[in-house]
Design a protein around this motif. Structure first.
Motif, short mmCIF file in Angstrom:
data_model
loop_
_atom_site.label_atom_id
_atom_site.label_comp_id
_atom_site.label_asym_id
_atom_site.label_seq_id
_atom_site.Cartn_x
_atom_site.Cartn_y
_atom_site.Cartn_z
N VAL A 1 -10.50 50.62 21.84
CA VAL A 1 -11.41 49.33 21.46
C VAL A 1 -12.04 49.45 20.34
N ILE A 2 -12.90 50.48 20.08
CA ILE A 2 -13.64 50.45 18.82
C ILE A 2 -12.67 51.53 17.67
N ASN A 3 -12.26 52.59 18.23
CA ASN A 3 -11.65 53.43 17.49
C ASN A 3 -10.24 53.56 17.97
N VAL A 4 -9.27 53.92 17.12
CA VAL A 4 -7.76 54.19 17.48
C VAL A 4 -7.80 55.50 18.34
N ASP A 5 -7.06 55.25 19.38
CA ASP A 5 -6.88 56.33 20.39
C ASP A 5 -5.87 57.34 19.90
N HIS A 6 -6.17 58.41 19.47
CA HIS A 6 -5.44 59.51 19.22
C HIS A 6 -5.13 60.49 20.31
N GLY A 7 -5.56 60.31 21.48
CA GLY A 7 -5.42 61.16 22.53
C GLY A 7 -6.31 62.27 22.48
N TYR A 8 -7.63 62.30 23.32
CA TYR A 8 -8.61 63.00 23.49
C TYR A 8 -9.26 63.09 21.93
#
Length: 178
Positions: free
Chosen positions: A16-23
């Motif tokens: 939502v706020i930041n790109v989810d790079h996985g953990y």
């Protein structure tokens, strides 16, 4: 003397706020979702408290510690400040029932889809729950909002500022400048 209650925009973090790079936990890995700094500034200017509610099971899984989550949030706050935006509070849940770190291996009431983080913020901060909402990218985010008796909106991706403007319009709230 009691504080005036304000509406809150509860935002999930990863996706939502930041790109989810996985953990995602390293400050250097912070990449904002398109329009996120503007969306947060828009919420600030519209009079909303901005509260992050994020599951951080990477702590329970032993990938990183709570201090790393705090460091990431401090970096995020500093980067948002460059756009005139700020987050009023961060709530994170480091627990997971299948965690490898014993101290965090439990099904905690803060872990979304449970509403614990939202309920804590409602107790801690001068929030008008009736005018508040949550934006998340997963069904569990919306389930947590429903369980806390606030509106929940599922962010499908794209420009967060455009999405937030639509949510504010729906709520009859001032849009604030773009």
């Amino acid at each position: 003397m009691s504080e005036t209650l304000r509406p809150a925009a509860f935002l999930d973090r990863d996706g939502v706020i930041n790109v989810d790079h996985g953990y995602t936990y390293k400050p250097e890995d912070l990449a904002f979702i398109e329009g996120a700094p503007n969306a947060i500034r828009r919420l600030n200017e519209a009079g909303y408290l901005v509260v992050v509610v994020t599951n951080q099971s990477g702590v329970a899984r032993g990938y990183y510690g709570e201090v790393d989550v705090e460091r990431f949030h401090a970096h995020m706050q500093a980067e948002l400040a460059k756009s005139g935006a700020k987050i009023d509070a961060f709530y994170s849940c480091p627990y997971h029932p299948e965690g490898v770190v014993a101290a965090y291996r439990l099904d905690h009431p803060d872990r979304k889809p449970k509403p614990g983080m939202i309920l804590r913020a409602l107790r801690d901060l001068p929030i008008d729950a009736g005018r508040s909402f949550l934006i998340g990218d997963l069904p569990t985010d919306v389930q947590a909002a429903t369980a806390a008796n606030i509106a929940g909106h599922r962010f499908p991706g794209g420009d967060l500022d455009d999405f937030v403007a639509g949510v504010l319009l729906q709520a009859g709230a001032p849009l604030g400048p773009k």
